[in-house]
Write a protein that holds these residues in place. Structure first.
Motif, mmCIF file in Angstrom:
data_model
loop_
_atom_site.group_PDB
_atom_site.id
_atom_site.type_symbol
_atom_site.label_atom_id
_atom_site.label_comp_id
_atom_site.label_asym_id
_atom_site.label_seq_id
_atom_site.Cartn_x
_atom_site.Cartn_y
_atom_site.Cartn_z
ATOM 1 N N PHE A 129 2.496 11.951 131.703
ATOM 2 C CA PHE A 129 2.331 12.508 130.481
ATOM 3 C C PHE A 129 0.973 12.479 129.887
ATOM 4 C CE2 PHE A 129 6.747 10.565 130.333
ATOM 5 C CZ PHE A 129 7.570 12.023 130.748
ATOM 6 N N LEU A 133 0.902 16.255 129.031
ATOM 7 C CA LEU A 133 1.299 16.293 127.527
ATOM 8 C C LEU A 133 -0.385 16.098 126.826
ATOM 9 C CD1 LEU A 133 4.594 15.130 127.045
ATOM 10 C CD2 LEU A 133 4.025 17.269 126.733
ATOM 11 N N GLY A 166 11.303 24.268 131.706
ATOM 12 C CA GLY A 166 11.253 23.970 130.253
ATOM 13 C C GLY A 166 12.311 24.088 129.386
ATOM 14 N N CYS A 177 10.492 18.611 134.267
ATOM 15 C CA CYS A 177 11.249 19.464 133.281
ATOM 16 C C CYS A 177 11.079 18.845 131.750
ATOM 17 C CB CYS A 177 12.946 19.219 133.350
ATOM 18 S SG CYS A 177 13.431 20.217 134.640
ATOM 19 N N THR A 178 10.875 17.321 131.748
ATOM 20 C CA THR A 178 10.531 16.709 130.366
ATOM 21 C C THR A 178 9.187 17.131 129.789
ATOM 22 O OG1 THR A 178 11.806 14.830 131.229
ATOM 23 C CG2 THR A 178 10.291 14.337 129.638
ATOM 24 N N ALA A 181 9.300 20.900 128.709
ATOM 25 C CA ALA A 181 10.212 21.182 127.605
ATOM 26 C C ALA A 181 9.391 20.489 126.405
ATOM 27 C CB ALA A 181 11.437 20.318 127.551
ATOM 28 N N GLY A 182 8.625 19.594 126.688
ATOM 29 C CA GLY A 182 7.715 18.888 125.620
ATOM 30 C C GLY A 182 6.727 19.849 125.166
ATOM 31 N N ARG A 183 5.955 20.365 126.273
ATOM 32 C CA ARG A 183 4.838 21.312 126.108
ATOM 33 C C ARG A 183 5.341 22.547 125.100
ATOM 34 N NH1 ARG A 183 0.849 21.362 131.109
ATOM 35 N NH2 ARG A 183 0.155 23.177 130.410
ATOM 36 N N MET A 185 7.865 23.008 123.099
ATOM 37 C CA MET A 185 7.964 22.607 121.666
ATOM 38 C C MET A 185 6.824 22.138 121.041
ATOM 39 S SD MET A 185 10.030 21.897 119.235
ATOM 40 C CE MET A 185 11.807 21.617 119.704
ATOM 41 N N PHE A 186 5.905 21.405 121.624
ATOM 42 C CA PHE A 186 4.633 21.414 120.984
ATOM 43 C C PHE A 186 4.029 22.709 120.466
ATOM 44 C CE2 PHE A 186 -0.183 21.345 120.684
ATOM 45 C CZ PHE A 186 -0.244 20.271 120.057
ATOM 46 N N LYS A 188 5.536 25.594 119.895
ATOM 47 C CA LYS A 188 6.449 26.292 119.034
ATOM 48 C C LYS A 188 5.882 25.601 117.511
ATOM 49 C CE LYS A 188 10.479 26.683 121.811
ATOM 50 N NZ LYS A 188 10.585 28.266 122.012
#
Lengths: 260, 260
Positions: A129, A133, A166, A177-178, A181-183, A185-186, A188
């Protein structure tokens, strides 16, 4: 907008993970489209591959200054990231650029031999992460803070190299995937917070890169194994360059190579 | 299924972030529903609050053994997590439990005064993702690996305390949204990989907890400030308990308090 307007400007551009694969091809494409006196900052751990890319681009586009930032994004702090961006600017005023572009392309697959129930090391997850991230979040802040002139109108674009992973879960790819998906959303949230920044989450499709070789080699699932022939980095980068030039996506949107 | 069948069994249950808020109320509700000889493992940093909760539950349900696991999930490794689960089992065979339940409730809001462009510390971001992603991933693996008996049929349930922020971006909550989106995706992959585990991403709605007080105090956005009165922890925990007992959700689904 007139699509020819987007690129041919004095641009400060960052591409992470630029030494190979999609990042390398994208750096080449960007270097061919940005205006004279642009600066292109290439970030990766791999000095040798970055140097060869720098030479190739400088031969092809002598009017573009290429700066190499050798950095391990899985293990660096904000001062290292700040230093790389400062070195690339080399004293030039951020206000002298008409366009600032950052492509967050660096990332890792994780170990696709592992199921969720095999992820037993906190430190390995933390490292994952950090690369996928935390370093993205901080480099992004450092980048955008350089380009906040109250007097000069500058175009600002942030591209997150996303993935179908994502938005859809895939067995054997839980960390990937985690992180994706986090990226998504960040970015967004970034799009919501900063209406003057154009933000794109681009899913490049299944591209023939080292990461895909690793994936096909490691994953145990038929869903992934049966993926068939992938795209070339040329194909997906051409598509991304066209999406950026057309400039009609909603900021923060997830746009896939295969989207109409 | 018959809703009365779900709870009244010998259960090994973990609740993280159990010292206060939703976690505390949920631990109480679970302790009232699980069968005799169940074990309830309460995890949090806060020893004092855990101890008082343990005493309250043991008075109310003497047939349930409550184990307190004082652990800082933002700063612990897998051996600490393993140790806590082993201590709670206290030599009892995992096969003696008819149901194994893990509720990943612990989490932090992040600093809601900060915009994306204020996130300038790699270490702060890494810490955030260690608490909200990495420790969740590893505790989950440790938990599920304890309950893999080839001879005994055991119900296994994993609940992720999610949020509307896991599916919609909110200004001032970039890390929170990122972590929640990542967690939701992780548990979607888990649901795909492990068809014999029931996995629920539950969004509890706007609940009157310390986290909500912090949010209303810190956030600068009208969207969040205008949220109005929240739910009680009782309301959202009753809803979650009912969703689990009904057992009709698709494994891996994101279910919101307000869903019909």
């Amino acid at each position: 907008m007139d699509e020819s307007c987007y690129w041919n400007k004095k641009t400060f551009a960052i591409v992470t993970g630029a030494s190979r694969g999609i990042g390398r091809t994208l750096a080449e494409k960007i270097s061919q489209q940005i205006g004279p006196d642009s600066v292109l900052l290439l970030i990766s751990r791999d000095e040798k591959d970055l140097d060869s890319l720098q030479k190739a681009i400088e031969t092809d586009r002598p009017s573009v200054r290429v700066h190499v930032g050798v950095t391990d994004l899985s293990n660096c702090d904000e001062s290292a990231l700040n230093g790389v961006v400062s070195s690339a600017l080399a004293g030039e005023s951020a206000e002298s650029f008409a366009h600032a572009l950052c492509v967050h392309n660096a990332g890792s697959l994780g170990d696709a031999t592992k199921r969720c129930t095999d992820l037993l090391s906190v430190n390995s997850c933390v490292q994952y992460f950090q690369l996928n991230l935390a370093s993205v979040v901080v480099l992004n802040a450092i980048f955008l803070r350089r380009f906040t002139s109250p007097v000069v109108q500058q175009r600002k674009t942030v591209v997150n190299m996303s993935s179908l992973c994502g938005v859809e879960p895939f067995s054997s790819l839980s960390l990937y995937c985690t992180g994706k998906a986090g990226r998504d959303m960040f970015f967004k949230v970034l799009a919501k917070e900063e209406p003057d920044v154009r933000v794109l989450n681009y899913a490049p499709g299944p591209v023939e890169t080292n990461m895909r070789v690793q994936l096909l080699h490691q994953s145990w699932t038929e869903e992934i194994k049966s993926g068939g022939l992938g795209l070339t980095t040329e194909m997906t980068c051409d598509r991304l360059m066209a999406i950026l030039a057309r400039d009609s996506y909603a900021s923060g949107a997830h746009v896939d190579y295969y989207d109409p």
